[in-house]
Design an enzyme around this catalytic site. Structure first.
Site, PDB file in Angstrom:
ATOM      1  N   ASN A  85      -7.038  -2.144  14.507  1.00  0.00           N
ATOM      2  CA  ASN A  85      -8.428  -2.386  14.014  1.00  0.00           C
ATOM      3  C   ASN A  85      -8.574  -3.919  13.291  1.00  0.00           C
ATOM      4  O   ASN A  85      -9.614  -3.859  12.708  1.00  0.00           O
ATOM      5  CB  ASN A  85      -9.043  -1.345  13.701  1.00  0.00           C
ATOM      6  CG  ASN A  85      -8.335  -0.791  12.286  1.00  0.00           C
ATOM      7  OD1 ASN A  85      -7.386  -1.572  11.672  1.00  0.00           O
ATOM      8  ND2 ASN A  85      -8.955   0.049  11.514  1.00  0.00           N
ATOM      9  N   GLU A  96      -9.657  -1.823   5.464  1.00  0.00           N
ATOM     10  CA  GLU A  96     -10.109  -1.247   6.790  1.00  0.00           C
ATOM     11  C   GLU A  96     -11.618  -2.119   7.014  1.00  0.00           C
ATOM     12  O   GLU A  96     -12.218  -2.437   5.963  1.00  0.00           O
ATOM     13  CB  GLU A  96     -10.585   0.168   6.759  1.00  0.00           C
ATOM     14  CG  GLU A  96      -9.332   1.292   6.473  1.00  0.00           C
ATOM     15  CD  GLU A  96      -8.491   1.399   7.725  1.00  0.00           C
ATOM     16  OE1 GLU A  96      -8.276   0.604   8.423  1.00  0.00           O
ATOM     17  OE2 GLU A  96      -8.183   2.438   7.981  1.00  0.00           O
ATOM     18  N   ASP A 120       0.710  -1.076   0.043  1.00  0.00           N
ATOM     19  CA  ASP A 120      -0.004  -0.011   0.194  1.00  0.00           C
ATOM     20  C   ASP A 120       0.679   1.251  -0.017  1.00  0.00           C
ATOM     21  O   ASP A 120       2.209   1.176   0.187  1.00  0.00           O
ATOM     22  CB  ASP A 120      -0.986  -0.126   1.286  1.00  0.00           C
ATOM     23  CG  ASP A 120      -0.344  -0.234   2.536  1.00  0.00           C
ATOM     24  OD1 ASP A 120       1.090  -0.448   2.583  1.00  0.00           O
ATOM     25  OD2 ASP A 120      -0.875  -0.792   3.231  1.00  0.00           O
TER      26      ASP A 120
END
Ligand code: GLP
Length: 242
Positions: free
Chosen positions: A136, A143, A67
């Site tokens: 997370n 995400e 990324d």
């Protein structure tokens, strides 16, 4: 998933580095997927040491980073490109033409994602993908949310992710880009082998959910359960809830 639990983060890093080196020694033209973040830094340092000692030769290997931030060029101190240069590329003899990166300042970011996906396909896909995990449960920049995207794509970063990455931008979350480009879940799951490193108690909860929990888009790493060849390099703190 194959769990490898070590006394401390340094042992986990050494084992991961050995795992990468073994892949490259066995297959010198290996295609490696690479992660940024604090988690793989010590393993990259060990790979630099092994390379300098002549224990592994990266000159025929290729790399694809997972990324990159949008709006950030390769020279920007916060770019993942710069991070990789400092932590790995400057210390191993990778051929520059075989280092692949998403260009965060491409004029057409969607086209850039498609270009990257095609480039990875043309290289034959990843033999080994090194992953970290966000606090997370994100992998790459996939995400948590209502849906996940299969291919390399643009991502809107969550607040917690921007906070976690603030150190790269002078410690100020306001300087962290709101968008990034990331390999998709399908791209990640097509890697022939995956080696994920997680250390410290902050990662314990998401590691527990990724390993033992339901498959859920709310924890992207849980989809690694569907992949037959995933090794987790954990220290005792990250493995505490398993
Ligand atoms: C970033 C990267 C991820 C990485 C995560 C964890 O968000 N995009 O690939 O896994 O950070 O970072 P750290 O290892 O610093 O906890």
């Amino acid at each position: 998933m194959d769990l490898r639990i070590f006394d401390g983060p340094d042992d986990a890093a050494l084992a991961l580095a050995q795992r990468v080196a073994d892949t490259v020694v066995r297959r010198p033209e290996a295609v490696l997927g690479l992660a940024t973040g604090r988690s793989p830094v010590a393993a990259y340092a060990e790979l630099r040491r092994m390379s300098a000692a002549g224990q592994v030769d990266f000159s025929r290997a290729s790399t694809f980073n997972l990324d990159e931030f949008a709006g950030v060029d390769a020279a920007h101190p916060g770019s993942f490109r710069r991070f990789m240069k400092e932590h790995l590329f400057d210390g191993v003899a990778l051929e520059p033409a075989r280092i692949h990166f998403l260009n965060g300042v491409a004029t057409d970011l969607d086209a850039e994602c498609e270009r990257y996906e095609c480039e990875l396909d043309a290289a034959g896909g990843m033999d080994l993908l090194i992953l970290g995990i966000g606090s997370n449960g994100h992998i790459g920049f996939n995400e948590p949310g209502d849906q996940l995207v299969a291919r390399t794509h643009r991502v809107r970063l969550h607040e917690v992710t921007r906070r976690d990455n603030a150190a790269l931008f002078g410690g100020n979350i306001d300087n962290v880009p709101r968008e990034a480009l990331s390999m998709g879940m399908g791209t990640i799951l097509r890697a022939r082998e995956v080696a994920l490193i997680a250390t410290g108690e902050r990662k314990a909860r998401c590691i527990e959910r990724a390993v033992r929990g339901f498959l859920t888009t709310r924890l992207p790493a849980s989809f690694l359960q569907t992949h037959g060849r995933v090794e987790l390099f954990l220290d005792r703190a990250a493995a505490a809830l398993l």
